[in-house]
Design a protein around this motif. Structure first.
Motif, PDB file in Angstrom:
ATOM      1  N   SER A  47       0.705  -4.339 -17.236  1.00  0.00           N
ATOM      2  CA  SER A  47      -0.539  -3.672 -17.589  1.00  0.00           C
ATOM      3  C   SER A  47      -0.551  -2.272 -16.998  1.00  0.00           C
ATOM      4  O   SER A  47      -0.412  -2.093 -15.796  1.00  0.00           O
ATOM      5  N   HIS A  48      -0.675  -1.281 -17.864  1.00  0.00           N
ATOM      6  CA  HIS A  48      -0.698   0.105 -17.408  1.00  0.00           C
ATOM      7  C   HIS A  48      -2.120   0.612 -17.213  1.00  0.00           C
ATOM      8  O   HIS A  48      -2.324   1.786 -16.971  1.00  0.00           O
ATOM      9  N   THR A  49      -3.060  -0.270 -17.336  1.00  0.00           N
ATOM     10  CA  THR A  49      -4.444   0.139 -17.141  1.00  0.00           C
ATOM     11  C   THR A  49      -5.019  -0.477 -15.873  1.00  0.00           C
ATOM     12  O   THR A  49      -6.218  -0.546 -15.696  1.00  0.00           O
ATOM     13  N   ALA A  50      -4.142  -0.987 -14.994  1.00  0.00           N
ATOM     14  CA  ALA A  50      -4.622  -1.604 -13.765  1.00  0.00           C
ATOM     15  C   ALA A  50      -5.324  -0.563 -12.908  1.00  0.00           C
ATOM     16  O   ALA A  50      -4.913   0.596 -12.848  1.00  0.00           O
ATOM     17  N   PRO A  51      -6.421  -0.950 -12.249  1.00  0.00           N
ATOM     18  CA  PRO A  51      -7.144   0.018 -11.419  1.00  0.00           C
ATOM     19  C   PRO A  51      -6.286   0.481 -10.262  1.00  0.00           C
ATOM     20  O   PRO A  51      -5.593  -0.290  -9.610  1.00  0.00           O
ATOM     21  N   GLY A  52      -6.355   1.782 -10.006  1.00  0.00           N
ATOM     22  CA  GLY A  52      -5.615   2.355  -8.900  1.00  0.00           C
ATOM     23  C   GLY A  52      -4.170   2.665  -9.192  1.00  0.00           C
ATOM     24  O   GLY A  52      -3.465   3.174  -8.326  1.00  0.00           O
ATOM     25  N   LYS A  53      -3.686   2.376 -10.383  1.00  0.00           N
ATOM     26  CA  LYS A  53      -2.292   2.665 -10.713  1.00  0.00           C
ATOM     27  C   LYS A  53      -2.135   4.154 -10.954  1.00  0.00           C
ATOM     28  O   LYS A  53      -2.832   4.733 -11.774  1.00  0.00           O
ATOM     29  N   PRO A  54      -1.195   4.832 -10.244  1.00  0.00           N
ATOM     30  CA  PRO A  54      -1.046   6.279 -10.426  1.00  0.00           C
ATOM     31  C   PRO A  54      -0.464   6.609 -11.786  1.00  0.00           C
ATOM     32  O   PRO A  54       0.307   5.836 -12.360  1.00  0.00           O
ATOM     33  N   GLY A  55      -0.840   7.760 -12.307  1.00  0.00           N
ATOM     34  CA  GLY A  55      -0.293   8.220 -13.572  1.00  0.00           C
ATOM     35  C   GLY A  55       1.091   8.807 -13.402  1.00  0.00           C
ATOM     36  O   GLY A  55       1.679   8.790 -12.317  1.00  0.00           O
ATOM     37  N   PHE A  56       1.607   9.374 -14.489  1.00  0.00           N
ATOM     38  CA  PHE A  56       2.970   9.901 -14.441  1.00  0.00           C
ATOM     39  C   PHE A  56       3.086  11.077 -13.481  1.00  0.00           C
ATOM     40  O   PHE A  56       4.038  11.158 -12.694  1.00  0.00           O
ATOM     41  N   THR A  57       2.144  11.988 -13.534  1.00  0.00           N
ATOM     42  CA  THR A  57       2.204  13.165 -12.653  1.00  0.00           C
ATOM     43  C   THR A  57       2.103  12.762 -11.198  1.00  0.00           C
ATOM     44  O   THR A  57       2.851  13.265 -10.342  1.00  0.00           O
ATOM     45  N   GLU A  58       1.196  11.847 -10.895  1.00  0.00           N
ATOM     46  CA  GLU A  58       1.051  11.388  -9.509  1.00  0.00           C
ATOM     47  C   GLU A  58       2.306  10.667  -9.028  1.00  0.00           C
ATOM     48  O   GLU A  58       2.749  10.849  -7.887  1.00  0.00           O
ATOM     49  N   SER A  59       2.907   9.863  -9.902  1.00  0.00           N
ATOM     50  CA  SER A  59       4.137   9.161  -9.535  1.00  0.00           C
ATOM     51  C   SER A  59       5.273  10.140  -9.263  1.00  0.00           C
ATOM     52  O   SER A  59       6.054   9.972  -8.316  1.00  0.00           O
ATOM     53  N   LEU A  81       8.792  13.232  -5.352  1.00  0.00           N
ATOM     54  CA  LEU A  81       9.279  14.491  -4.790  1.00  0.00           C
ATOM     55  C   LEU A  81       8.984  14.604  -3.299  1.00  0.00           C
ATOM     56  O   LEU A  81       9.698  15.316  -2.580  1.00  0.00           O
ATOM     57  N   HIS A  82       7.969  13.902  -2.813  1.00  0.00           N
ATOM     58  CA  HIS A  82       7.618  13.952  -1.392  1.00  0.00           C
ATOM     59  C   HIS A  82       8.270  12.830  -0.591  1.00  0.00           C
ATOM     60  O   HIS A  82       8.021  12.723   0.611  1.00  0.00           O
ATOM     61  N   PRO A 102      13.658  10.469   2.037  1.00  0.00           N
ATOM     62  CA  PRO A 102      14.876   9.639   1.982  1.00  0.00           C
ATOM     63  C   PRO A 102      15.393   9.412   0.568  1.00  0.00           C
ATOM     64  O   PRO A 102      16.599   9.448   0.321  1.00  0.00           O
ATOM     65  N   LEU A 103      14.454   9.203  -0.374  1.00  0.00           N
ATOM     66  CA  LEU A 103      14.878   8.989  -1.755  1.00  0.00           C
ATOM     67  C   LEU A 103      15.456  10.266  -2.354  1.00  0.00           C
ATOM     68  O   LEU A 103      16.450  10.224  -3.096  1.00  0.00           O
ATOM     69  N   MET A 104      14.860  11.409  -2.048  1.00  0.00           N
ATOM     70  CA  MET A 104      15.390  12.673  -2.536  1.00  0.00           C
ATOM     71  C   MET A 104      16.782  12.937  -1.972  1.00  0.00           C
ATOM     72  O   MET A 104      17.662  13.452  -2.660  1.00  0.00           O
TER      73      MET A 104
END
Length: 239
Positions: A168-180, A185-186, A189-191
């Motif tokens: 479900s992509h409409t779950a409350p609190g799920k970040p959008g693409f830009t936020e993800s 980027l922040h 370790p992953l970068m």
């Protein structure tokens, strides 16, 4: 001309996050992966065949521009196939052993392709085609229709994701693409891990290209067919 230089099925394109986002949010009767795979495979086949149709009487700059344009379009279309296909391969089963078996089969095809594509130019150089240019066009369209178009569409026709993989992509609190993307980027370790992978991939591609020129222009004195035959023999011994 060297075939198979970056078919883009390796999911290293900068447009992959956007394609993955569209694939995750696609809603249709045939699933969220299969329509993109089908459209991408057909479009990739068409664009790959067009790459080799550049008019030979054009100036070199025009030919280079034509090749660059169609190769760019092909790379985008190939990513449209690669991202949903890889996602679908994880969604076919939740059983870990079955997933490992699927990835093993995928690896066999990758290794086989890395050996066979070296024979494309010697095949295009056969006298039956009349000239190398016509041979490249025949072989290029054969690869486009059979390997990219037909085989690329097979997952869309016969593979289905499990029913409980729908998220479900409409779950409350799920970040959008830009936020993800900002969170990614922040994440230092992953970068760092991504930078290491980029350096490793770049180094391997550079090394893989160097042996081609050494075998063709140093060992075989410019004979491309003989140099490619030597490279295939080296790859067969390494496998």
């Amino acid at each position: 001309m060297k075939f198979g230089a970056g078919v883009a099925g390796d999911c290293r394109h900068t447009d992959n996050p956007w394609i993955g986002y569209v694939s995750d949010h696609w809603h249709g009767r045939t699933g969220k992966r299969r329509p993109l795979i089908m459209a991408g495979s057909l479009l990739s086949a068409l664009l790959f065949g067009c790459i080799w149709m550049v008019p030979t009487h054009w100036p070199m700059l025009w030919q280079l521009s034509y090749f660059a344009l169609f190769y760019l379009l092909f790379s985008l279309a190939a990513a449209l196939v690669a991202v949903p296909t890889i996602s679908l391969s994880y969604e076919i089963s939740h059983d870990e052993s079955q997933r490992a078996a699927i990835m093993a089969v995928n690896t066999y095809f990758i290794k086989l392709a890395s050996v066979l594509y070296q024979w494309l130019f010697p095949l295009a150089s056969l006298a039956i085609f009349g000239s190398v240019v016509l041979g490249i066009r025949w072989v290029g369209w054969g690869v486009a229709l059979l390997l990219i178009g037909f085989m690329g569409a097979l997952p869309a026709l016969f593979c289905r994701g499990t029913a409980n993989t729908t998220i479900s992509h409409t779950a409350p609190g799920k970040p959008g693409f830009t936020e993800s993307l900002q969170q990614l980027l922040h994440h230092k370790p992953l970068m760092l891990l991504m930078a290491i992978c980029l350096l490793q991939l770049g180094g391997s591609v550079f090394a893989a290209s160097m042996d081609y020129y050494l075998l063709v222009y140093f060992v075989s004195h410019g004979d491309i067919a003989q140099g490619l035959t030597g490279k295939v023999c080296c790859l067969a011994l390494m496998r």
